[in-house]
Design an enzyme around this catalytic site. Structure first.
Site, PDB file in Angstrom:
ATOM      1  N   LYS A  15       0.824  -1.207   0.000  1.00  0.00           N
ATOM      2  CA  LYS A  15       0.000   0.000   0.000  1.00  0.00           C
ATOM      3  C   LYS A  15       0.857   1.256   0.000  1.00  0.00           C
ATOM      4  O   LYS A  15       0.596   2.194  -0.759  1.00  0.00           O
ATOM      5  CB  LYS A  15      -0.951   0.009   1.199  1.00  0.00           C
ATOM      6  CG  LYS A  15      -1.959   1.156   1.150  1.00  0.00           C
ATOM      7  CD  LYS A  15      -3.048   0.983   2.186  1.00  0.00           C
ATOM      8  CE  LYS A  15      -2.565   1.319   3.572  1.00  0.00           C
ATOM      9  NZ  LYS A  15      -3.665   1.354   4.572  1.00  0.00           N
TER      10      LYS A  15
ATOM     11  N   ASP B 154      -7.259   1.725   1.262  1.00  0.00           N
ATOM     12  CA  ASP B 154      -7.364   1.849   2.712  1.00  0.00           C
ATOM     13  C   ASP B 154      -8.832   1.670   3.088  1.00  0.00           C
ATOM     14  O   ASP B 154      -9.658   1.264   2.268  1.00  0.00           O
ATOM     15  CB  ASP B 154      -6.811   3.196   3.180  1.00  0.00           C
ATOM     16  CG  ASP B 154      -7.649   4.372   2.707  1.00  0.00           C
ATOM     17  OD1 ASP B 154      -8.618   4.172   1.928  1.00  0.00           O
ATOM     18  OD2 ASP B 154      -7.353   5.510   3.116  1.00  0.00           O
TER      19      ASP B 154
END
Length: 224
Positions: free
Chosen positions: A132, A150
């Site tokens: 990420k 997220d």
């Protein structure tokens, strides 16, 4: 080099809905950027790594002081783990993050001549930099289109019926396959900002949502 994205076959109606959805996001903000403060690839990597399980506001407060004394890998190494901790102690998991930031700075200095490697493999090899974080960095710097999933992106993708994926990786793959090519580098920010300020977790602001008429979930949240 970024891998080519395999696009998903959509019905004409669904393709038109998705195109209109992202067109509206684009009309509101044609060049969205992260809300984290940074002024170089290195400070971006540090800020994103610090933001895990923390708010951008809390990270910006910490880095406003930190980056005045350590805005390069060499300066961060000179600061050291114990010197770094007071600057980031207000951020969750600060001891682990301090250890990772210092270890990453050492690798950048020793293996990459002090320059942040701007490719996914080398970025993800840095301590504290997972998929990420690498996606956020590469996308923000316009190196590689990526959609970092997220909690905000995950929620919005499901409410807008852009994905039914059960994991962030599945949602990422779904989004990369349907977002119009020209908007891939900006989709992450549009979705995260939409989730942060409009399509909030508990009380989404459906009455003022710019894509409300395109949202299959809207009727679930509007008062009868």
């Amino acid at each position: 080099m970024a891998k080519s994205v395999q696009k998903k076959r959509l019905s004409p109606a669904e393709k038109a809905r998705i195109a209109e959805l992202f067109h509206r996001f684009e009309s509101l903000s044609d060049d969205p950027r992260t809300e984290l403060d940074y002024d170089s690839p290195y400070t971006l990597v540090v800020a994103v790594a610090l933001s895990a399980q923390a708010t951008d506001v809390s990270v910006n407060k910490a880095t406003a002081r930190l980056f005045k004394v350590a805005d390069t890998p060499q300066k961060m190494l000179e600061l050291g783990e114990e010197g770094l901790i007071p600057y980031i102690a207000s951020i969750g998991l600060y001891r682990t993050k301090a250890r990772n930031v210092i270890a990453a700075a050492r690798i950048i200095m020793e293996k990459h001549h002090g320059e942040v490697p701007l490719n996914r493999e080398d970025l993800m090899a840095l301590p504290g930099v997972g998929r990420k974080t690498a996606s956020v960095v590469l996308n923000e710097l316009r190196v590689e289109p990526a959609i970092a999933v997220d909690t905000h992106v995950f929620r919005v993708a499901h409410r807008l019926k852009l994905s039914a994926g059960k994991t962030p990786d599945q949602v990422e793959a779904d989004l990369m396959a349907i977002v119009p090519e020209a908007q891939l580098t900006r989709a992450h920010h549009w979705l995260i900002l939409h989730g942060r300020y409009v399509c909030t977790a508990r009380r989404p602001k459906c009455e003022e949502c710019p894509v409300g008429d395109l949202c299959p979930s809207r009727r679930l949240f509007l008062a009868p």
